[in-house]
Design an enzyme around this catalytic site. Sequence first.
Site, PDB file in Angstrom:
ATOM      1  CD  GLN A   1     -12.940   5.055  -5.331  1.00 13.15           C
ATOM      2  OE1 GLN A   1     -11.957   5.577  -5.849  1.00 13.15           O
ATOM      3  NE2 GLN A   1     -13.115   5.051  -4.020  1.00 13.15           N
ATOM      4  CG  HIS A  53      -7.753   6.254  -4.659  1.00 12.64           C
ATOM      5  ND1 HIS A  53      -6.852   6.395  -3.643  1.00 12.64           N
ATOM      6  CD2 HIS A  53      -8.979   6.280  -4.078  1.00 12.64           C
ATOM      7  CE1 HIS A  53      -7.495   6.500  -2.488  1.00 12.64           C
ATOM      8  NE2 HIS A  53      -8.795   6.426  -2.744  1.00 12.64           N
ATOM      9  CD  GLU A  62      -4.337  18.483   0.124  1.00 13.91           C
ATOM     10  OE1 GLU A  62      -3.639  17.943   0.993  1.00 13.91           O
ATOM     11  OE2 GLU A  62      -3.905  18.776  -1.021  1.00 13.91           O
ATOM     12  CE1 TYR A  72      -0.525  22.278  -5.358  1.00 10.07           C
ATOM     13  CE2 TYR A  72       0.837  21.214  -7.016  1.00 10.07           C
ATOM     14  CZ  TYR A  72       0.145  22.328  -6.568  1.00 10.07           C
ATOM     15  OH  TYR A  72       0.132  23.482  -7.316  1.00 10.07           O
ATOM     16  CE1 TYR A  91     -11.376   7.202   4.364  1.00 13.12           C
ATOM     17  CE2 TYR A  91      -9.745   5.761   3.349  1.00 13.12           C
ATOM     18  CZ  TYR A  91     -10.615   6.843   3.267  1.00 13.12           C
ATOM     19  OH  TYR A  91     -10.705   7.559   2.105  1.00 13.12           O
TER      20      TYR A  91
END
Length: 378
Positions: free
Chosen positions: A93, A157, A251, A261, A272
């Site tokens: 990523q 991430h 979200e 949060y 997963y």
Amino acid sequence: MKKTLNKIALSLIFISSQAAAAVEPQTIPVAKSANDYQLELVAKGIQIPWGMVWLNDTELLVTDRSGQLRMIKEGKLLDKPIEGVPEVHAERQGGLLDIEIDPNYAKNGWIYFSYSGFEGEEKGSNTSIMRARLKDMKLVDKQLIFDGFPNTKPSFHFGSRIEFDKEGYLYFSIGDRGNRDVHPQRLDHDAGKIHRINADGTIPDSNPFAKQKDARKSIYSYGHRNPQGMAMHPLTGEIWTHEHGPRGGDEINIIKPGLNYGWPVITYGINYNGTKITDETTRAGMQQPDWVWVPSIAPSGMEFITSDKYPQWQGHLVVGAMKFAHLVLVELDGNKVVGHSKLFEGAGRVRSIATHPNGDLYLGIDGSGIYKVVPKAK
């Protein structure tokens, strides 16, 4: 338990910002207007178009996650990439990520971009923010204005959307870097946070943790998993984000200074492999999301529609749904999300979204190209 999880996985849950009451999702009439539009291919050749920004009426900059910065000029992709891009951790990523221009770009020429960088003394990488100017297809006057701490080895991430607000502050996201039990709830780590800095990289004195000992001064909010969407509300000036949940629990959040949060203490998702992360979806002192998707849609890109070229969508929000290969129209009533619908089903993994100065909407789709949303011929 298994029946309960299956039931959750087949439903879409709307969570009020004030309470955790679930209601049935609305199928909103504005989505029917998708039949009035089609996607027109602008350019191929960019494999993962992570971020896009218009410099002017004719020049569109697009980041390819592989580490290349490309320019589309007058509707054509130029043959050569822009030179001077810093070394990026282009694995999984990671890579060259989002891109934005200074609110005063016409005067100062500053371009801002995020990437998974190797700066820092620790092994591994983290999200970095650099600004530079563009001259003769080369980045010049490069300045590293943020270096995420600490570097870590996972290659996922990273976040990492960036956005300016009306006051000229620069916001950006960093994901939890694949270590949810360490980073998101620690104020001495940058990962799992929304950050706010000045355009030159200095820290605003008004940041919520600017004077707190052992806290990273750039943190604006915390407890985030992996936000890959960020946009400023055109009327209120508030910063909206969306973030990837685990299995379920994507979200939408309206970001408020200093708030927690919740990730991973509270979540509407599961692991997963189907096991629980936590039994808690609420906890005192932790912010509820303004919208939750279950199952996950893998959101990326985020844009408020302000253009009268799309009258039925005007005042609403669009989000890329990479998992289901379409664009999502999120209907708003003020600051409240009240429904969603699918646009351009089967289009592909919508990674990035940008609005041309004239109001035209552009989509960057993984492995496919850059597209413009145009009216269908009648």
